[in-house]
Design an enzyme around this catalytic site. Structure first.
Site, short mmCIF file in Angstrom:
data_model
loop_
_atom_site.label_atom_id
_atom_site.label_comp_id
_atom_site.label_asym_id
_atom_site.label_seq_id
_atom_site.Cartn_x
_atom_site.Cartn_y
_atom_site.Cartn_z
N ASP A 1 26.65 25.82 89.19
CA ASP A 1 25.57 25.03 89.44
C ASP A 1 24.03 26.06 89.46
OD1 ASP A 1 23.73 23.01 89.26
OD2 ASP A 1 23.76 22.53 91.21
N TYR A 2 24.36 27.30 88.61
CA TYR A 2 23.39 28.17 88.54
C TYR A 2 22.49 27.94 87.28
CZ TYR A 2 24.47 31.03 92.53
OH TYR A 2 25.08 31.83 93.90
#
Length: 682
Positions: free
Chosen positions: A316-317
């Site tokens: 979830d970067y």
């Protein structure tokens, strides 16, 4: 010149600074990021480090939502709007997409538009509106209705156009002033898809992204970006960031604000990760153009270039920050660039015409051994010139310990039991430490750039996430512990849980500081200073103002007067010396201002304003106000709402807080000892 010489710049640097100012257009805070390129820099210099202690509260405006809505509904809100200063008004949106115009000097309401958002839905990202967009139709007569317009995307997926002077819907735009984009698929629930950030507009085209519920399913909604004619609302083009190539995935949406280069006719998209976030076995490859800065022709949607900051993201970067468009001195020449900060704390600096890195970016080997069926990228891109804005490693030695034995029994134990091989350690069934966490590094508040002094400023957050993959056979009956997010990731062999690691006392497990402001000399590739931002006053028991900072998702504003303004998770607007990073002033807010501040000049006086609505996900008090400050007029004195930091009582206040904390720690330690004695006797 006085400001340039005071910062110690040499003569060539002063000439460069003057040239940069000369090519900059006349500034007004007429965009969410200050200007269309998101610089968050103001040339105003009435308020300075020398007189900031004389700031007083100018007004406090309440939208009325706090009394008109039920507490249950308000707990599902985030007030993150940045007001615009346009048409002699401050214009902003509430979490329920009400657009409000205020008198800039008094805060009196001038007009208000309510799109009647339903409050019985469960929006995936809560009710939120980060801002509106201003546009002037230079082809319309001067006195024509809707010559100047306010555009806004809504939580229930509408694009609305209003007359900026009156707040009335623009009748010639779509159907009675609004268009409803076609999502193209059935949603799992009405709030799965939203528009939360301000649209981008340029060359007569308005562009909107979307915010989509994470970790729900593999075949989530597509992250298609949509463009419409700014005059008529007619659909112009669509662009799907994620190159399908036979993969099974959705999203790669653009939930963060976009930037526009009107002269080049380009719009810059910060794209997010594909679905689901933490397992990508059905989407092999790098997943272009997810997790990328993407440049499109704003009139046609044609792809010009794309640069990917994370390959095959399973952390979830995504890119949460607005790309900053500016001109920098690279040492040999001036260059138009795109500056993109990331959740990992990286700063990518890209050529605006080609997307190629201005300074080298290396592909470095990263941890492998993903979950069953995963196909990780063996390398990830690392910038080499500009250092990371925040630390990227965590160990058991970094576990916070406030009580005897706490490190062994709680934080330290959780650190030791999880997989932890540094940045880009893949999610696992065992549990993986993710640091920086998914809200860390630089978030939606984005960065600010002072082109005169060539310094980048950014807020950063530091906390640790524990990510666990849950085998599908166990997911159906899984009951997540308190404080844990749970995602089904339907269609994947694993569900997921995610939690910010906290101690039994309710503090973050990692050692502070938990929120920092960072100043960077881009040309030299050097961190100039770091300053802790925020205290635990509005989060900790008994209101203890421990100076440990708080994770920062909101942004800041920098001025030619030599100040940087920011809010935080405690209820203060703060001013820092832009040169040294020293905190100079605090202005008390009714609730935390987890939004971006802005500044403007009205009738010869400089004001600083911020939305103060708290942050429901962080557990703060919730509010509904916009608060503005200015310098005291003759006869006015700074009140209790305003205070300088270097005050005699400050050290006493901090010492009192430390003593109170020590008493709490001793009491809890005593209770733990008595409990252990009872266990031994039994």
């Amino acid at each position: 010149m006085r400001r340039a010489w005071r910062t110690g710049l040499d003569v060539p640097a002063v000439l460069v600074a003057l040239l940069l100012v000369a090519v900059r257009p006349c500034f007004a805070w007429d965009s969410w990021g200050g200007d269309a390129g998101g610089s968050r820099f103001s040339p105003l210099q009435q308020i300075t480090p020398d007189n900031v202690g004389q700031i007083v509260r100018a007004f406090e405006y309440h939208t009325g939502d706090l009394t008109a809505r039920s507490p249950e509904v308000m707990r599902r809100t985030k007030f993150q709007a940045t007001p615009l200063f346009v048409e002699d008004s401050l214009i902003f949106c509430s979490p329920f997409n009400e657009v409000i115009a205020l008198d800039p000097g008094t805060g009196a309401q001038k007009w208000r538009y309510d799109p009647k958002i339903a409050t019985n839905q469960r929006p995936a990202n809560r009710y939120v509106c980060r801002g509106v967009t201003y546009w002037v139709d230079d082809k319309a007569p001067q006195d024509a209705a809707c010559r100047s317009r306010i555009f806004m995307g809504t939580n229930d997926v509408r694009l609305i156009a209003l007359d900026a002077k009156t707040g009335r819907p623009c009748a010639g735009f779509g159907n009675g002033g609004e268009v409803r984009p076609d999502i193209g698929m059935k949603l799992d629930w009405p709030g799965e898809f939203q528009i939360t950030s301000p649209p981008a507009v340029g060359r007569g085209v308005v562009v909107v992204g979307s915010a989509i519920g994470d970790n729900r399913r593999v075949d989530g909604p597509s992250g298609i970006v949509r463009a419409f004619d700014a005059r008529t609302g007619r659909a112009r083009w669509t662009f799907e960031p994620l190159k399908r190539d036979g993969i099974e995935a959705g999203h790669a949406n653009v939930w963060a604000p976009m930037s526009v280069d009107e002269a080049r006719g380009l719009v810059f998209l910060p794209t997010s990760s594909p679905s689901p976030d933490f397992w990508g076995g059905k989407r092999p490859g790098n997943n272009e153009h997810a997790n990328s800065v993407v440049a499109l022709r704003i009139e046609t949607g044609e792809l010009v270039w794309a640069f990917q900051t994370v390959h095959h993201d399973v952390w979830d970067y995504d890119l949460p920050a607005q790309p900053t468009l500016t001109r920098i001195d690279t040492g040999d020449r001036l260059r138009d660039v795109v500056i993109q900060p990331t959740k990992q704390g990286f700063v990518f600096v890209l050529d605006r015409d080609t997307g190629k890195p201005v300074w080298p970016v290396e592909e470095r080997a990263v941890p492998q051994g993903g979950a069953e069926g995963e196909q990780l990228s063996p390398t990830q891109p690392f910038p080499t010139h500009v250092p990371a804005l925040t630390s990227q490693k965590i160990s058991t030695d970094d576990a916070r310990s406030l009580l005897p034995g706490l490190r062994r029994s709680s934080c330290g134990r959780q650190f030791a039991e999880a997989r932890n091989e540094g940045l880009f350690t893949p999610p696992s069934v065992q549990g993986t430490l993710e640091f920086p966490f998914t809200g860390g590094g630089v978030n939606w508040g984005s960065a600010a750039f002072d082109s005169t002094n060539q310094i980048l400023y950014a807020n950063t957050g530091r906390a640790v996430h524990l990510i666990k993959l849950i085998p599908r056979a166990e997911a159906a009956g899984f009951n997540p512990p308190p404080g844990h997010d749970f995602g089904q990731q339907t269609g994947a062999p694993f569900a997921m849980s995610r939690a910010v690691l906290m101690s039994p006392l309710g503090f973050l497990c990692n050692k502070p500081p938990w929120g920092e402001m960072v100043a960077v000399d881009l040309k030299a590739g050097k961190i100039l200073w770091r300053s802790t931002v925020g205290t635990t006053e509005d989060l900790a028991p008994l209101g203890l103002p421990l100076p440990w900072g708080a994770p920062l998702v909101n942004g800041l504003a920098v001025t030619a007067g030599g100040l940087v303004f920011t809010g935080a998770m405690d209820a203060y607007l703060r001013a820092f010396d832009a040169r040294s990073g020293r905190e100079l002033w605090q202005g008390r807010l009714p609730v935390p201002g987890v939004a971006n501040p802005m500044t403007y000049l009205w009738k010869g006086e400089q004001y600083v304003a911020i939305g103060a609505g708290g942050h429901s996900e962080a557990g703060t008090s919730i509010g509904d106000s916009v608060v503005a400050f200015r310098l005291a007029r003759p006869g006015e004195e700074p009140s209790l709402w305003s205070r300088t930091i270097d005050r005699p009582g400050g050290r006493f206040f901090a010492a009192s807080a430390a003593i109170a904390l020590a008493i709490i720690v001793l009491v809890i330690a005593g209770l733990r000892w008595r409990r252990s004695r009872r266990i031994e006797r039994s």
